[in-house]
Design a protein around this motif. Structure first.
Motif, PDB file in Angstrom:
ATOM      1  N   LYS A  41       6.138   4.373   0.052  1.00  0.00           N
ATOM      2  CA  LYS A  41       5.664   3.490  -1.026  1.00  0.00           C
ATOM      3  C   LYS A  41       4.478   4.082  -1.773  1.00  0.00           C
ATOM      4  O   LYS A  41       3.900   3.426  -2.638  1.00  0.00           O
ATOM      5  CB  LYS A  41       5.283   2.125  -0.460  1.00  0.00           C
ATOM      6  N   ASN A  42       4.085   5.300  -1.402  1.00  0.00           N
ATOM      7  CA  ASN A  42       2.948   5.960  -2.069  1.00  0.00           C
ATOM      8  C   ASN A  42       1.691   5.095  -2.045  1.00  0.00           C
ATOM      9  O   ASN A  42       0.944   5.022  -3.032  1.00  0.00           O
ATOM     10  CB  ASN A  42       3.301   6.313  -3.518  1.00  0.00           C
ATOM     11  N   THR A  43       1.448   4.475  -0.913  1.00  0.00           N
ATOM     12  CA  THR A  43       0.358   3.512  -0.829  1.00  0.00           C
ATOM     13  C   THR A  43      -0.428   3.693   0.463  1.00  0.00           C
ATOM     14  O   THR A  43       0.156   3.936   1.527  1.00  0.00           O
ATOM     15  CB  THR A  43       0.896   2.076  -0.910  1.00  0.00           C
ATOM     16  N   VAL A  44      -1.730   3.553   0.346  1.00  0.00           N
ATOM     17  CA  VAL A  44      -2.604   3.533   1.510  1.00  0.00           C
ATOM     18  C   VAL A  44      -3.282   2.161   1.554  1.00  0.00           C
ATOM     19  O   VAL A  44      -3.579   1.565   0.512  1.00  0.00           O
ATOM     20  CB  VAL A  44      -3.638   4.683   1.465  1.00  0.00           C
ATOM     21  N   TYR A  45      -3.487   1.675   2.762  1.00  0.00           N
ATOM     22  CA  TYR A  45      -4.038   0.342   2.967  1.00  0.00           C
ATOM     23  C   TYR A  45      -5.324   0.413   3.776  1.00  0.00           C
ATOM     24  O   TYR A  45      -5.512   1.311   4.595  1.00  0.00           O
ATOM     25  CB  TYR A  45      -3.042  -0.533   3.708  1.00  0.00           C
ATOM     26  N   ARG A  93      -7.027  -7.410   2.944  1.00  0.00           N
ATOM     27  CA  ARG A  93      -6.413  -6.091   2.892  1.00  0.00           C
ATOM     28  C   ARG A  93      -6.467  -5.564   1.468  1.00  0.00           C
ATOM     29  O   ARG A  93      -6.040  -6.234   0.534  1.00  0.00           O
ATOM     30  CB  ARG A  93      -4.959  -6.125   3.359  1.00  0.00           C
ATOM     31  N   VAL A  94      -6.994  -4.372   1.314  1.00  0.00           N
ATOM     32  CA  VAL A  94      -6.970  -3.703   0.026  1.00  0.00           C
ATOM     33  C   VAL A  94      -5.939  -2.580   0.067  1.00  0.00           C
ATOM     34  O   VAL A  94      -5.721  -1.973   1.117  1.00  0.00           O
ATOM     35  CB  VAL A  94      -8.358  -3.178  -0.389  1.00  0.00           C
ATOM     36  N   SER A  95      -5.342  -2.347  -1.074  1.00  0.00           N
ATOM     37  CA  SER A  95      -4.292  -1.340  -1.188  1.00  0.00           C
ATOM     38  C   SER A  95      -4.643  -0.342  -2.271  1.00  0.00           C
ATOM     39  O   SER A  95      -5.420  -0.636  -3.191  1.00  0.00           O
ATOM     40  CB  SER A  95      -2.951  -2.004  -1.538  1.00  0.00           C
ATOM     41  N   ALA A 103      -3.520  13.169  -9.765  1.00  0.00           N
ATOM     42  CA  ALA A 103      -3.090  11.971  -9.061  1.00  0.00           C
ATOM     43  C   ALA A 103      -3.835  10.792  -9.647  1.00  0.00           C
ATOM     44  O   ALA A 103      -5.026  10.882  -9.954  1.00  0.00           O
ATOM     45  CB  ALA A 103      -3.374  12.080  -7.567  1.00  0.00           C
ATOM     46  N   GLN A 104      -3.130   9.713  -9.836  1.00  0.00           N
ATOM     47  CA  GLN A 104      -3.748   8.486 -10.313  1.00  0.00           C
ATOM     48  C   GLN A 104      -3.740   7.490  -9.155  1.00  0.00           C
ATOM     49  O   GLN A 104      -2.716   7.312  -8.485  1.00  0.00           O
ATOM     50  CB  GLN A 104      -2.984   7.906 -11.508  1.00  0.00           C
ATOM     51  N   LEU A 105      -4.875   6.848  -8.961  1.00  0.00           N
ATOM     52  CA  LEU A 105      -5.035   5.909  -7.857  1.00  0.00           C
ATOM     53  C   LEU A 105      -5.434   4.545  -8.413  1.00  0.00           C
ATOM     54  O   LEU A 105      -6.354   4.464  -9.238  1.00  0.00           O
ATOM     55  CB  LEU A 105      -6.104   6.405  -6.888  1.00  0.00           C
ATOM     56  N   VAL A 106      -4.754   3.519  -7.950  1.00  0.00           N
ATOM     57  CA  VAL A 106      -5.055   2.168  -8.417  1.00  0.00           C
ATOM     58  C   VAL A 106      -5.216   1.248  -7.209  1.00  0.00           C
ATOM     59  O   VAL A 106      -4.255   1.040  -6.453  1.00  0.00           O
ATOM     60  CB  VAL A 106      -3.944   1.635  -9.339  1.00  0.00           C
ATOM     61  N   GLU A 107      -6.410   0.705  -7.048  1.00  0.00           N
ATOM     62  CA  GLU A 107      -6.685  -0.208  -5.944  1.00  0.00           C
ATOM     63  C   GLU A 107      -6.331  -1.638  -6.339  1.00  0.00           C
ATOM     64  O   GLU A 107      -6.374  -1.997  -7.517  1.00  0.00           O
ATOM     65  CB  GLU A 107      -8.159  -0.165  -5.523  1.00  0.00           C
ATOM     66  N   SER A 108      -6.038  -2.434  -5.334  1.00  0.00           N
ATOM     67  CA  SER A 108      -5.780  -3.847  -5.542  1.00  0.00           C
ATOM     68  C   SER A 108      -6.078  -4.588  -4.255  1.00  0.00           C
ATOM     69  O   SER A 108      -6.234  -3.975  -3.191  1.00  0.00           O
ATOM     70  CB  SER A 108      -4.319  -4.086  -5.967  1.00  0.00           C
ATOM     71  N   GLY A 109      -6.153  -5.915  -4.368  1.00  0.00           N
ATOM     72  CA  GLY A 109      -6.301  -6.735  -3.181  1.00  0.00           C
ATOM     73  C   GLY A 109      -7.708  -7.194  -2.859  1.00  0.00           C
ATOM     74  O   GLY A 109      -7.925  -7.883  -1.862  1.00  0.00           O
ATOM     75  N   GLY A 110      -8.664  -6.820  -3.673  1.00  0.00           N
ATOM     76  CA  GLY A 110     -10.025  -7.273  -3.402  1.00  0.00           C
ATOM     77  C   GLY A 110     -10.179  -8.758  -3.675  1.00  0.00           C
ATOM     78  O   GLY A 110      -9.251  -9.429  -4.138  1.00  0.00           O
TER      79      GLY A 110
END
Length: 129
Positions: free
Chosen positions: A76-80, A19-21, A2-9
């Motif tokens: 959306k395959n996303t956690v917030y 909110r970070v995603s 699994a590849q995880l990419v954070e955003s929103g910082g």
């Protein structure tokens, strides 16, 4: 895998919200137990929050309870991680993590970062006082 990419910082004033995603790919997202961890300069990585694969159960560190909310959108395959009433001590790099096993079946296994097989690269959250 699994590849995880954070955003929103980013930079926010104390008392503000952010909110970070975390977007996941490479594995069926709806089967993953998801967690958020953070690491401040000079400190060890610490557990922040977690959510089970279906989103029906959520968990929080005492330091963020009542201020942070974790959620997920399996379509959306996303956690917030919604963060409000931010404090200077929330400043850290926030990491998204995933486990192929549910980590809430016994005790508080979700606190243990070593049980998460997949990690994102992290996103900086800075709270100015």
């Amino acid at each position: 895998q699994a590849q995880l990419v954070e955003s929103g910082g980013g930079l926010v004033q104390a008392g503000g919200s952010l909110r970070v995603s975390c977007a996941a790919s490479g594995r069926t997202f709806s089967s993953l137990f998801m967690g958020w961890f953070r690491q401040a300069p000079g400190k060890e990585r610490e557990f922040v929050s977690a959510i089970n694969s279906r989103g029906g159960s959520t968990y929080y560190a005492d330091s963020v309870k009542g201020r942070f909310t974790i959620s997920r959108d399996n379509a959306k395959n996303t956690v917030y991680l919604q963060m409000k009433s931010l404090k200077a001590e929330d400043t850290a790099v926030y990491y998204c993590a995933a486990s192929a096993r549910e980590l809430d079946y016994s005790g508080r296994l979700y606190y243990r970062g070593t049980l998460y097989a997949y990690w994102g690269q992290g996103v900086q959250v800075t709270v100015s006082s």
